[in-house]
Design a protein around this motif. Sequence first.
Motif, PDB file in Angstrom:
ATOM      1  N   PRO A  48      53.323  36.936  42.205  1.00  0.00           N
ATOM      2  CA  PRO A  48      52.245  37.427  41.426  1.00  0.00           C
ATOM      3  C   PRO A  48      52.863  38.230  40.125  1.00  0.00           C
ATOM      4  O   PRO A  48      53.885  38.735  40.284  1.00  0.00           O
ATOM      5  N   GLN A  49      52.121  38.425  39.187  1.00  0.00           N
ATOM      6  CA  GLN A  49      52.414  39.069  37.907  1.00  0.00           C
ATOM      7  C   GLN A  49      52.888  40.385  38.297  1.00  0.00           C
ATOM      8  O   GLN A  49      53.695  41.083  37.283  1.00  0.00           O
TER       9      GLN A  49
ATOM     10  N   PHE B 198      54.972  34.815  37.192  1.00  0.00           N
ATOM     11  CA  PHE B 198      53.784  34.341  36.645  1.00  0.00           C
ATOM     12  C   PHE B 198      52.609  34.068  37.606  1.00  0.00           C
ATOM     13  O   PHE B 198      51.603  33.689  36.830  1.00  0.00           O
ATOM     14  N   GLY B 199      52.872  34.149  38.736  1.00  0.00           N
ATOM     15  CA  GLY B 199      51.862  33.800  39.756  1.00  0.00           C
ATOM     16  C   GLY B 199      51.565  32.249  39.646  1.00  0.00           C
ATOM     17  O   GLY B 199      52.244  31.335  39.574  1.00  0.00           O
ATOM     18  N   HIS B 200      50.041  31.819  39.674  1.00  0.00           N
ATOM     19  CA  HIS B 200      49.696  30.599  39.388  1.00  0.00           C
ATOM     20  C   HIS B 200      49.998  30.032  38.074  1.00  0.00           C
ATOM     21  O   HIS B 200      49.591  30.594  37.204  1.00  0.00           O
TER      22      HIS B 200
ATOM     23  N   GLY C 132      49.265  42.099  32.727  1.00  0.00           N
ATOM     24  CA  GLY C 132      50.118  40.814  32.370  1.00  0.00           C
ATOM     25  C   GLY C 132      49.366  39.903  31.363  1.00  0.00           C
ATOM     26  O   GLY C 132      48.766  40.172  30.808  1.00  0.00           O
ATOM     27  N   TYR C 133      49.906  38.380  31.563  1.00  0.00           N
ATOM     28  CA  TYR C 133      49.402  37.572  30.653  1.00  0.00           C
ATOM     29  C   TYR C 133      48.123  37.012  31.320  1.00  0.00           C
ATOM     30  O   TYR C 133      47.941  36.855  32.463  1.00  0.00           O
TER      31      TYR C 133
ATOM     32  N   ASP D 211      40.085  31.741  24.412  1.00  0.00           N
ATOM     33  CA  ASP D 211      39.312  32.817  25.222  1.00  0.00           C
ATOM     34  C   ASP D 211      40.120  33.492  26.238  1.00  0.00           C
ATOM     35  O   ASP D 211      39.940  32.807  27.334  1.00  0.00           O
ATOM     36  N   ASN D 212      40.845  34.269  26.219  1.00  0.00           N
ATOM     37  CA  ASN D 212      41.718  34.612  27.510  1.00  0.00           C
ATOM     38  C   ASN D 212      41.091  35.777  28.396  1.00  0.00           C
ATOM     39  O   ASN D 212      40.136  36.713  27.655  1.00  0.00           O
ATOM     40  N   THR D 213      41.488  35.798  29.628  1.00  0.00           N
ATOM     41  CA  THR D 213      40.836  36.782  30.628  1.00  0.00           C
ATOM     42  C   THR D 213      42.069  37.227  31.501  1.00  0.00           C
ATOM     43  O   THR D 213      42.876  36.265  32.030  1.00  0.00           O
ATOM     44  N   TYR D 214      42.443  38.369  31.529  1.00  0.00           N
ATOM     45  CA  TYR D 214      43.436  39.209  32.161  1.00  0.00           C
ATOM     46  C   TYR D 214      42.850  39.326  33.487  1.00  0.00           C
ATOM     47  O   TYR D 214      41.779  39.145  33.931  1.00  0.00           O
TER      48      TYR D 214
END
Length: 448
Positions: A161-162, A167-169, A218-219, A262-265
Motif C-alpha cells: 500500500p502507498q 504503489f498498491g494496486h 500519495g499518488y 481527473d485525479n482522485t487521491y
Amino acid sequence: MKSFYLQVIFLSFSAMMFSQAGHIMQGVGAVNMSMGGAATAQPLDISGAMQWNPATLSVFDDKILKLDIGLFFSSPELSSSLPAGMLGPGAPGVSGTTLDDRGVSPMPALAMVWGKEGSKHTFGVSAFGISGFGVTFPEEANNPFSPTFNPMTNSNPINYPQGAGGFGHIESDYMLLQVGGTWAYQLTNNFSIGIQPTINYSSLKLAPNPTASPSAAGYPSTDKATAIGFGAQFGLFYDSGFGLKLGASYKTAQKFSEFDFDNTYLDNSTSKNSFQMDYPAILSLGFGYSEGDIDLAFDFRRVDYENADGFSKTGWTQTASVAGFGWKNISIVSAGLQYKGINKLPLRFGYTYSSNPIPEEITFFNIPATAVIKNAYQFGFSYIVTDNWKFDAVYHYGDSNGSTEGKILNPMMISPSNPLGAVPGSSVSYKMNTSMVQLGIAYTFNKK
C-alpha cells in the motif's frame, strides 16, 4: 453525442492492445501477423499493405473487404526487492513477485480497398488498433500493514500500500485506434507511390497516476482520459517483374492533444493534470522475393521514441511527478515465408525481433508499460474457399527473453551523485510472455 459514438467505435475496434515492439503492434491482421509483420515490399493482403506501405496497395485490382478478430493473452510478472533494514532497524530484506490478472483481450482489424484492373489508382480505408499497453497488478496482501505479515515469504514491496511505501494496486490501460484513408498511384508498370492521411483516437488510464504530483495521501488514480491525434504515412514500392520487390515507407509522428486527467487521491481529495503522449515516427525498409510457390519478406524498422512527446523525457519533476517514459529509439526486424505448394492452403511462418526501449536506470518509471517483447514467432495459413472468399488464421507466441531490471527509485533520495534517487540494494524487474490466436475473413467482390 458525437463523443459517445467515437467511444463506441473505438471500443469496438480496439478493446485492448498490448505491446509487441515497444508499444507498437508488430503486425495487423492474421496474414500480416503470420509473416512476422513484414509487408513493406511484399503485400500479401490489404491490411498489411495499408499498415506498413500505402504504395503497395497498387497491386490489388479488386474491391476487397477484410475483417480480422483475435484473442490475445499476456502474462506479465512484476518483481521487486528491498535490502535488510529498509523496513526498519533490524528488519530482514523482502522480495516477491506479482502476477498480472488482466486475462484475455480481443484484437480486431477492419480494412477495405477499391482497385480496378487497368487503373493506375487504388484507394483504401482502414481501422486498426495499432498500439497499446496494459497491466493489472493487485495490491500485495502480505504487507507490513497486515497482522499476518511474514517478510520471509513472497512479499512484493512495489505493490505494498502507498502508506507502506509501495504503489498498491497498479493498473494501466492505453489504447490507440488509427483510421486511415489510402491512395496508391502506379507511376509505371514497376513503380508506385502512396500516401495515407491518418486520424487517431487514444485513451489512457493510470492507477496510480505517476504524471500527477503526489499529496500527503500519495499518488492519485485517474479516470480514463482521451486524446485525438493526426499524422500521415508515405510510401514507395518497386516490383521488378522477375520476383524482386523493394519498398520504403515513413509514418510521421502522430501528434496528439493532451490527456486531461481527473485525479482522485486515497483521501478522496481531487486534482487535475495534463500529459501528452504522441505516437513515434517509424521508418520502414522492405525486401521481398517471389518465385513459384515461395514468397519471402524482410522488413527493417526504426522507431523514433526519442523525439516523441511522452517518451522523450523522463525523471522526477520538482513536485515528484514523473516527466515521461524516457524510451530510447528501437530497431525492429520482421521476416516471413509463405509456401503456396498445397492447393488452396498457403502456409506462412514469421519471426519478429525488437530491441528494448527501456534503459536499465529507468525501469522503475515504466512499471505501467512492462509489455516489451523481444522475440515473436508466428505460424499461419489461409484456406481459399472460392475466388470470392478466403479464411486466414495465425498463432503467435512472444517472449521478453528475460527481465528488464533496475533499481527502485525514490525522489526523497535524490542527490548530486544519485540524480534519480536509486535505493541502494533494491531491485525492480518485469518480464512476460504473450500468445494469440487470430482469425480473418476476406471477401473479394464481383469475382466469378
